[in-house]
Design a protein around this motif. Structure first.
Motif, PDB file in Angstrom:
ATOM      1  N   ILE A  40       0.824  -1.203   0.000  1.00 32.20           N
ATOM      2  CA  ILE A  40       0.000   0.000   0.000  1.00 32.20           C
ATOM      3  C   ILE A  40       0.861   1.257   0.000  1.00 32.20           C
ATOM      4  N   GLU A  41       2.008   1.221   0.691  1.00 35.93           N
ATOM      5  CA  GLU A  41       2.848   2.406   0.809  1.00 35.93           C
ATOM      6  C   GLU A  41       3.420   2.842  -0.539  1.00 35.93           C
ATOM      7  N   SER A  42       3.804   4.117  -0.582  1.00 37.53           N
ATOM      8  CA  SER A  42       4.441   4.648  -1.779  1.00 37.53           C
ATOM      9  C   SER A  42       5.839   4.046  -1.921  1.00 37.53           C
ATOM     10  N   VAL A  43       6.395   4.179  -3.118  1.00 37.20           N
ATOM     11  CA  VAL A  43       7.722   3.628  -3.381  1.00 37.20           C
ATOM     12  C   VAL A  43       8.770   4.273  -2.478  1.00 37.20           C
ATOM     13  N   SER A  44       8.684   5.601  -2.288  1.00 31.62           N
ATOM     14  CA  SER A  44       9.660   6.306  -1.465  1.00 31.62           C
ATOM     15  C   SER A  44       9.607   5.845  -0.013  1.00 31.62           C
ATOM     16  N   VAL A  45       8.405   5.630   0.519  1.00 36.54           N
ATOM     17  CA  VAL A  45       8.251   5.162   1.902  1.00 36.54           C
ATOM     18  C   VAL A  45       8.828   3.764   2.046  1.00 36.54           C
ATOM     19  N   LEU A  46       8.540   2.895   1.074  1.00 38.34           N
ATOM     20  CA  LEU A  46       9.068   1.531   1.120  1.00 38.34           C
ATOM     21  C   LEU A  46      10.596   1.524   1.043  1.00 38.34           C
ATOM     22  N   LEU A  47      11.160   2.397   0.212  1.00 38.68           N
ATOM     23  CA  LEU A  47      12.614   2.468   0.090  1.00 38.68           C
ATOM     24  C   LEU A  47      13.253   2.881   1.412  1.00 38.68           C
ATOM     25  N   VAL A  48      12.701   3.906   2.048  1.00 39.15           N
ATOM     26  CA  VAL A  48      13.239   4.367   3.329  1.00 39.15           C
ATOM     27  C   VAL A  48      13.134   3.268   4.373  1.00 39.15           C
ATOM     28  N   LYS A  49      12.005   2.591   4.379  1.00 39.26           N
ATOM     29  CA  LYS A  49      11.772   1.551   5.377  1.00 39.26           C
ATOM     30  C   LYS A  49      12.672   0.338   5.153  1.00 39.26           C
ATOM     31  N   LYS A  50      12.683  -0.189   3.934  1.00 41.48           N
ATOM     32  CA  LYS A  50      13.362  -1.455   3.675  1.00 41.48           C
ATOM     33  C   LYS A  50      14.846  -1.291   3.364  1.00 41.48           C
ATOM     34  N   LYS A  51      15.247  -0.130   2.841  1.00 37.55           N
ATOM     35  CA  LYS A  51      16.643   0.062   2.445  1.00 37.55           C
ATOM     36  C   LYS A  51      17.433   0.950   3.404  1.00 37.55           C
ATOM     37  N   VAL A  52      16.760   1.550   4.384  1.00 41.56           N
ATOM     38  CA  VAL A  52      17.480   2.345   5.376  1.00 41.56           C
ATOM     39  C   VAL A  52      17.182   1.823   6.785  1.00 41.56           C
ATOM     40  N   LEU A  53      15.937   1.964   7.221  1.00 44.86           N
ATOM     41  CA  LEU A  53      15.596   1.618   8.602  1.00 44.86           C
ATOM     42  C   LEU A  53      15.889   0.158   8.935  1.00 44.86           C
ATOM     43  N   PHE A  54      15.531  -0.749   8.028  1.00 49.67           N
ATOM     44  CA  PHE A  54      15.716  -2.179   8.307  1.00 49.67           C
ATOM     45  C   PHE A  54      17.169  -2.624   8.196  1.00 49.67           C
ATOM     46  N   TYR A  55      18.050  -1.717   7.774  1.00 48.14           N
ATOM     47  CA  TYR A  55      19.478  -2.025   7.695  1.00 48.14           C
ATOM     48  C   TYR A  55      20.254  -1.532   8.922  1.00 48.14           C
ATOM     49  N   ILE A  56      19.627  -0.720   9.750  1.00 48.68           N
ATOM     50  CA  ILE A  56      20.324  -0.174  10.912  1.00 48.68           C
ATOM     51  C   ILE A  56      20.890  -1.272  11.816  1.00 48.68           C
ATOM     52  N   PRO A  57      20.183  -2.409  12.026  1.00 47.24           N
ATOM     53  CA  PRO A  57      20.783  -3.472  12.861  1.00 47.24           C
ATOM     54  C   PRO A  57      22.125  -3.974  12.340  1.00 47.24           C
ATOM     55  N   LEU A  58      22.339  -3.977  11.014  1.00 54.54           N
ATOM     56  CA  LEU A  58      23.608  -4.437  10.470  1.00 54.54           C
ATOM     57  C   LEU A  58      24.745  -3.512  10.904  1.00 54.54           C
ATOM     58  N   GLY A  59      24.524  -2.206  10.809  1.00 57.53           N
ATOM     59  CA  GLY A  59      25.532  -1.260  11.269  1.00 57.53           C
ATOM     60  C   GLY A  59      25.743  -1.357  12.770  1.00 57.53           C
ATOM     61  N   ALA A  60      24.648  -1.560  13.507  1.00 60.71           N
ATOM     62  CA  ALA A  60      24.748  -1.695  14.960  1.00 60.71           C
ATOM     63  C   ALA A  60      25.540  -2.941  15.349  1.00 60.71           C
ATOM     64  N   ILE A  61      25.369  -4.019  14.592  1.00 60.96           N
ATOM     65  CA  ILE A  61      26.131  -5.255  14.845  1.00 60.96           C
ATOM     66  C   ILE A  61      27.624  -5.003  14.655  1.00 60.96           C
ATOM     67  N   ALA A  62      27.981  -4.350  13.555  1.00 63.21           N
ATOM     68  CA  ALA A  62      29.390  -4.055  13.284  1.00 63.21           C
ATOM     69  C   ALA A  62      29.960  -3.139  14.357  1.00 63.21           C
ATOM     70  N   TYR A  63      29.188  -2.147  14.759  1.00 60.97           N
ATOM     71  CA  TYR A  63      29.631  -1.188  15.766  1.00 60.97           C
ATOM     72  C   TYR A  63      29.840  -1.874  17.119  1.00 60.97           C
ATOM     73  N   THR A  64      28.899  -2.739  17.483  1.00 58.34           N
ATOM     74  CA  THR A  64      28.987  -3.449  18.763  1.00 58.34           C
ATOM     75  C   THR A  64      30.160  -4.410  18.783  1.00 58.34           C
ATOM     76  N   LEU A  65      30.366  -5.132  17.694  1.00 55.15           N
ATOM     77  CA  LEU A  65      31.475  -6.075  17.634  1.00 55.15           C
ATOM     78  C   LEU A  65      32.813  -5.353  17.691  1.00 55.15           C
ATOM     79  N   ALA A  66      32.889  -4.162  17.070  1.00 52.66           N
ATOM     80  CA  ALA A  66      34.119  -3.365  17.141  1.00 52.66           C
ATOM     81  C   ALA A  66      34.430  -3.006  18.588  1.00 52.66           C
ATOM     82  N   TYR A  67      33.386  -2.684  19.355  1.00 55.37           N
ATOM     83  CA  TYR A  67      33.586  -2.383  20.773  1.00 55.37           C
ATOM     84  C   TYR A  67      34.050  -3.615  21.537  1.00 55.37           C
TER      85      TYR A  67
END
Length: 469
Positions: free
Chosen positions: A174-201
């Motif tokens: 139902i969502e627009s393409v821009s909303v889906l892109l932000v959700k699936k290609k940005v927000l849902f990727y934050i855990p990957l960066g958090a994993i790398a950041y946590t492991l570095a610590y």
């Protein structure tokens, strides 16, 4: 040495029968064989002469070997006659095939020459000093904020995620393409960066014991959240591949931290694993339907092509689309960078820029529909094609040079000593397969989103917290 022997054996076992049983017109056969010799030469350099770990060159070689040699040869070999079409309905033409192979040869030659030149210029072949120190401010507070952000994203999108899991991947959203892109290609990727950041610590010395314990627990929870966000039932292979392979690099780098190891891994992945994943990522059924009727997996595997037939499917249409792009340019002319402008300014909404160009894959797809009776316009379009559509033959050279510069840039990132840069450099190396396949608009957008999520968001939080303390 043993691993290189295995690689050589595997490479020859694939290549020799391919050309021995390739029945084609003489000049068509020769055009593919010349490209094969070029790719083989680059492969030899990469595995035997290159001292630097370069997963980028692995992805480059594997892409052009599979998509530029293996797939089109298998497709042509399956034709009943000279008028048989490629997967995109583009008709067989020896002239078009030879022209496409010439463009591929030009692109690969220019890229490799510039790549070697730039490596020598930046002295990357030598053992260089760490450009940046490892992250100083990978504090438990930043990790906690990243974790809380991931939890908020999970809670606020929980119904969406469950709905995504229980519905077919082909159901319209139902969502627009821009909303889906932000959700699936940005927000849902934050855990990957958090994993790398946590492991570095966690790899740092002189940590407070309780902080290490909390960080380790958070790390496990972040992995669970990432798998919930990104799994084979809700995500396409172009996203799953870079994510899961990046996780391997993060947690067990020894498995793929040499050119030979990574080459073997990527070669086998694209030949065997990715076709198998089509069974899961393209099932037109809900998860409950699959559980009640597992035979749907077998039917999906047959419908979308098993390992032996995958190369004749649209998944391997890159070479055919180079020919289609040349055909389009012959009919409509080059765009003089107009298509490239639309890609670079992808963030401008079409509502503001009414004449914003459609993606080149869609452009060529429409051409195939109008002129060759095809019925689908959401096509890939390789960087070779992108260059040709934008500036003709000079565009092929320009795109090859630009790609080599970006590859060198990310090699330097991987040597920077900054773990987040290292991970995002490696992520780009795997994503390069998708970027090369195209189209360029999607390839660029689908990397910038994860780059924002995995690098810039942690860095912004880090700077904010550092300045407040």
């Amino acid at each position: 040495m043993k691993l290189k022997t295995i690689l050589t054996f595997l490479y020859l076992c694939t290549s020799i029968p391919l050309f021995l049983f390739f029945k084609a017109e003489l000049f068509v056969w020769i055009s593919f064989f010349i490209n094969f010799l070029l790719i083989t030469g680059i492969t030899y350099f990469h595995l035997n002469l290159e001292k630097t770990y370069s997963p980028f060159l692995t992805s480059f070689v594997v892409f052009f070997y599979l998509f530029g040699i293996v797939a089109p040869i298998i497709q042509i070999s399956s034709f009943d006659g000279v008028n048989s079409p490629f997967p995109t309905n583009f008709p067989y033409s020896s002239g078009a095939i030879i022209h496409a192979n010439f463009l591929v040869f030009t692109f690969c030659s220019v890229f490799f020459l510039v790549y070697v030149f730039l490596k020598k210029s930046y002295k990357i072949n030598a053992t260089i000093a760490v450009i940046e120190t490892r992250t100083k401010y990978a504090t438990p507070l930043v990790i906690l904020v990243l974790f809380l952000l991931c939890v908020i994203i999970l809670v606020t999108n929980f119904n969406y995620l469950i709905d995504d899991l229980t519905k077919s991947v082909y159901d319209s959203k139902i969502e627009s393409v821009s909303v889906l892109l932000v959700k699936k290609k940005v927000l849902f990727y934050i855990p990957l960066g958090a994993i790398a950041y946590t492991l570095a610590y966690l790899k740092r010395k002189n940590k407070i014991k309780i902080n290490s314990l909390v960080a380790a627990i958070i790390l496990l929870l972040l992995v669970f959240i990432l798998f919930f966000f990104k799994n084979p039932l809700t995500e396409k292979r172009n996203a799953l591949g870079p994510i899961y392979i990046a996780l391997i690099y993060i947690f067990t780098p020894k498995l793929i931290n040499t050119n030979a190891k990574f080459f073997l891994f990527m070669f086998l992945s694209l030949v065997i694993v990715f076709p198998l994943m089509s069974t899961f990522t393209h099932i037109d059924a809900t998860i409950f339907e699959v559980l009640n009727n597992p035979n749907l997996i077998v039917k999906s595997f047959i419908r979308f092509g098993g390992i032996s037939t995958a190369y004749s499917s649209l998944h391997y249409d890159a070479f055919a689309n180079i020919m289609a792009s040349v055909d389009y340019v012959n009919l409509k002319g080059i765009s003089f960078g107009y298509q490239l402008l639309g890609t670079i300014l992808f963030f401008i909404p079409r509502g503001i820029w009414a004449s914003k160009p459609i993606s080149t894959g869609e452009l060529v797809g429409n051409h195939l529909i109008e002129n060759h009776g095809f019925s689908y316009n959401n096509l890939s379009n390789s960087l070779v094609s992108e260059g040709y559509v934008n500036f003709g033959f000079l565009g092929v050279i320009f795109f090859a040079i630009a790609l080599s510069y970006f590859v060198i840039f990310f090699i330097r990132w991987m040597k920077s000593g900054d773990f987040l840069k290292e991970i995002m450099g490696f992520y780009f190396a795997v994503h390069l397969i998708f970027l090369l396949r195209g189209d360029f608009a999607n390839g660029l957008t689908y990397y910038i989103g994860p780059l924002i999520a995995c690098y810039f968001i942690p860095r912004v939080l880090e700077n904010i917290i550092k300045n407040k303390l």
